[in-house]
Design a protein around this motif. Structure first.
Motif, short mmCIF file in Angstrom:
data_model
loop_
_atom_site.label_atom_id
_atom_site.label_comp_id
_atom_site.label_asym_id
_atom_site.label_seq_id
_atom_site.Cartn_x
_atom_site.Cartn_y
_atom_site.Cartn_z
N UNK A 1 -40.18 13.93 43.76
CA UNK A 1 -41.38 14.78 43.76
C UNK A 1 -41.47 15.57 42.47
N UNK A 2 -42.64 15.61 41.83
CA UNK A 2 -42.76 16.27 40.52
C UNK A 2 -42.45 17.76 40.55
N UNK A 3 -42.63 18.41 41.69
CA UNK A 3 -42.39 19.85 41.79
C UNK A 3 -41.05 20.19 42.43
N UNK A 4 -40.17 19.21 42.54
CA UNK A 4 -38.92 19.42 43.29
C UNK A 4 -38.09 20.56 42.72
N UNK B 1 -38.56 28.13 46.56
CA UNK B 1 -38.92 27.95 47.96
C UNK B 1 -40.36 27.49 48.10
N UNK B 2 -40.79 27.23 49.34
CA UNK B 2 -42.12 26.70 49.58
C UNK B 2 -42.81 27.43 50.73
N UNK B 3 -44.10 27.19 50.83
CA UNK B 3 -44.90 27.66 51.96
C UNK B 3 -45.16 26.48 52.89
N UNK B 4 -45.08 26.71 54.19
CA UNK B 4 -45.39 25.66 55.16
C UNK B 4 -46.37 26.20 56.19
N UNK B 5 -47.00 25.30 56.90
CA UNK B 5 -47.93 25.68 57.95
C UNK B 5 -47.50 25.01 59.25
N UNK B 6 -47.67 25.69 60.36
CA UNK B 6 -47.40 25.08 61.66
C UNK B 6 -48.59 24.19 62.01
N UNK B 7 -48.34 22.91 62.13
CA UNK B 7 -49.41 21.94 62.36
C UNK B 7 -49.96 22.04 63.77
N UNK B 8 -51.15 21.52 63.95
CA UNK B 8 -51.75 21.46 65.28
C UNK B 8 -50.89 20.57 66.18
N UNK B 9 -50.84 20.89 67.47
CA UNK B 9 -49.96 20.17 68.40
C UNK B 9 -50.36 18.70 68.57
N UNK B 10 -51.56 18.34 68.17
CA UNK B 10 -51.98 16.94 68.29
C UNK B 10 -51.20 16.03 67.35
N UNK C 1 -53.28 23.51 49.64
CA UNK C 1 -52.29 23.91 48.63
C UNK C 1 -51.03 24.47 49.28
N UNK C 2 -50.67 23.92 50.43
CA UNK C 2 -49.45 24.27 51.15
C UNK C 2 -48.51 23.07 51.07
N UNK C 3 -47.22 23.33 50.83
CA UNK C 3 -46.31 22.24 50.50
C UNK C 3 -45.87 21.39 51.69
N UNK C 4 -45.76 21.98 52.88
CA UNK C 4 -45.23 21.23 54.03
C UNK C 4 -45.88 21.72 55.32
N UNK C 5 -45.61 20.97 56.40
CA UNK C 5 -46.11 21.35 57.72
C UNK C 5 -45.00 21.17 58.75
N UNK C 6 -44.98 22.02 59.76
CA UNK C 6 -44.00 21.97 60.84
C UNK C 6 -44.66 21.36 62.07
N UNK C 7 -44.02 20.36 62.64
CA UNK C 7 -44.50 19.74 63.88
C UNK C 7 -43.93 20.48 65.08
N UNK C 8 -44.69 20.56 66.16
CA UNK C 8 -44.26 21.27 67.36
C UNK C 8 -44.44 20.38 68.59
N UNK C 9 -43.86 20.84 69.71
CA UNK C 9 -44.10 20.14 70.98
C UNK C 9 -45.22 20.84 71.74
N UNK D 1 -32.91 17.01 49.54
CA UNK D 1 -31.67 17.66 49.95
C UNK D 1 -31.97 18.87 50.82
N UNK D 2 -32.10 20.07 50.23
CA UNK D 2 -32.39 21.26 51.03
C UNK D 2 -33.31 22.18 50.25
N UNK D 3 -34.39 22.64 50.89
CA UNK D 3 -35.34 23.54 50.26
C UNK D 3 -35.60 24.71 51.20
N UNK D 4 -35.50 25.93 50.67
CA UNK D 4 -35.81 27.11 51.47
C UNK D 4 -37.33 27.27 51.64
N UNK D 5 -37.70 27.82 52.77
CA UNK D 5 -39.10 28.13 53.09
C UNK D 5 -39.26 29.64 53.05
N UNK D 6 -40.21 30.14 52.25
CA UNK D 6 -40.39 31.59 52.18
C UNK D 6 -41.58 32.09 53.01
#
Length: 257
Positions: free
Chosen positions: A99-102, A109-118, A145-153, A227-232
């Motif tokens: 990834x170019x921004x690794x 660190x990065x910003x993530x969003x909690x994805x919709x449950x669908x 412009x958010x780097x990642x998303x978290x999946x939920x149940x 490897x491992x990236x912190x989420x802020x």
């Protein structure tokens, strides 16, 4: 350049039968890893997971010598390889860049969003080619412009990111969601758990309830490429959670670097 069915091919396209289940239904299993720090033990872990998945799906095992030849061929050209296996045992090995921004993500660190449950993964315990839900969730995040998303149940418990396993630190211990929650048994995840044990440090599995995550001192995610990236920052449907972009305990989970 890629490797397909025992041959190195200089092309940016591939020819598949129009009825190929891999094309029609995403009927493949795959694994992805870095080649710049290639190790036999790490490679064996990836192949073992592929073998186990193929057996569970009752598919045909590939010619593993052929797979290894493809890996040795392409690892001279790419820092990241993906091994894909079709139901009939065909192997496809492709390469890509990191990834170019690794480097920035690992430092800041990065910003993530909690994805919709669908957005739920099909066969979450297996790394199959049917990755539509995570791809859509990640695309939605990147569009903001958010780097990642978290999946939920369906209860709102955090499971994993679209590309890796979650880690959270609190009360002197690193925690990751349990496999029984319906997550991928990541190779980096297993290596980090093993490393924590070797360091006589605590690494535990626990369900990530919405209230529980608010008490985390640090949070990050892992896979065999980043490897491992912190989420802020975590953007949730009910507010934004802030965590430090650096933490002293990060050294305990940096065993892959």
């Amino acid at each position: 350049m890629y490797w397909y069915c025992g041959n190195s091919i200089e092309s940016g396209s591939i020819e598949l039968d129009i009825n190929d289940p891999g094309l029609l239904y995403g009927a493949t299993v795959f694994t992805t890893f870095r080649t710049d720090k290639f190790s036999e033990s790490g490679y064996d872990l990836h192949c073992d997971r592929l073998r186990s998945s193929i057996d569970e799906l009752d598919w045909i095992q590939p010619d593993w010598n052929q797979v290894r030849s493809g890996v040795e061929c392409l690892m001279l050209h790419f820092p990241v390889l993906r091994i894909t296996i079709f139901p009939d045992g065909r192997e496809l090995i492709t390469g890509r860049d990191l990834p170019p921004n690794l480097a920035t993500w690992q430092q800041e660190g990065v910003t993530v969003i909690v994805a919709e449950q669908k957005f739920t993964r099909s066969f979450p315990q297996l790394k199959t080619g049917n990755y539509l839900a995570p791809w859509l969730a990640l695309k939605q995040a990147r569009n903001q412009n958010i780097q990642e998303a978290i999946l939920t149940n369906d209860r709102g418990d955090w499971l994993e990111t679209t590309t890796g396993n979650l880690w959270g630190y609190r009360d002197g211990c690193w925690y990751t969601p349990p496999l029984s929650a319906g997550i991928l048994p990541g190779i980096a995840r297993s290596q980090i758990l093993s490393s924590l044990k070797q360091q006589n440090r605590s690494g535990s599995e626990i369900e990530w309830k919405e209230e529980w995550v608010k008490g985390l001192e640090a949070i990050g995610y892992s896979n065999s490429v980043i490897y491992f990236i912190l989420i802020h920052t975590v953007i949730t449907p009910v507010g934004t959670l802030k965590y430090p972009a650096q933490h002293p305990a990060i050294a305990e989970v940096s065993c892959l670097e």
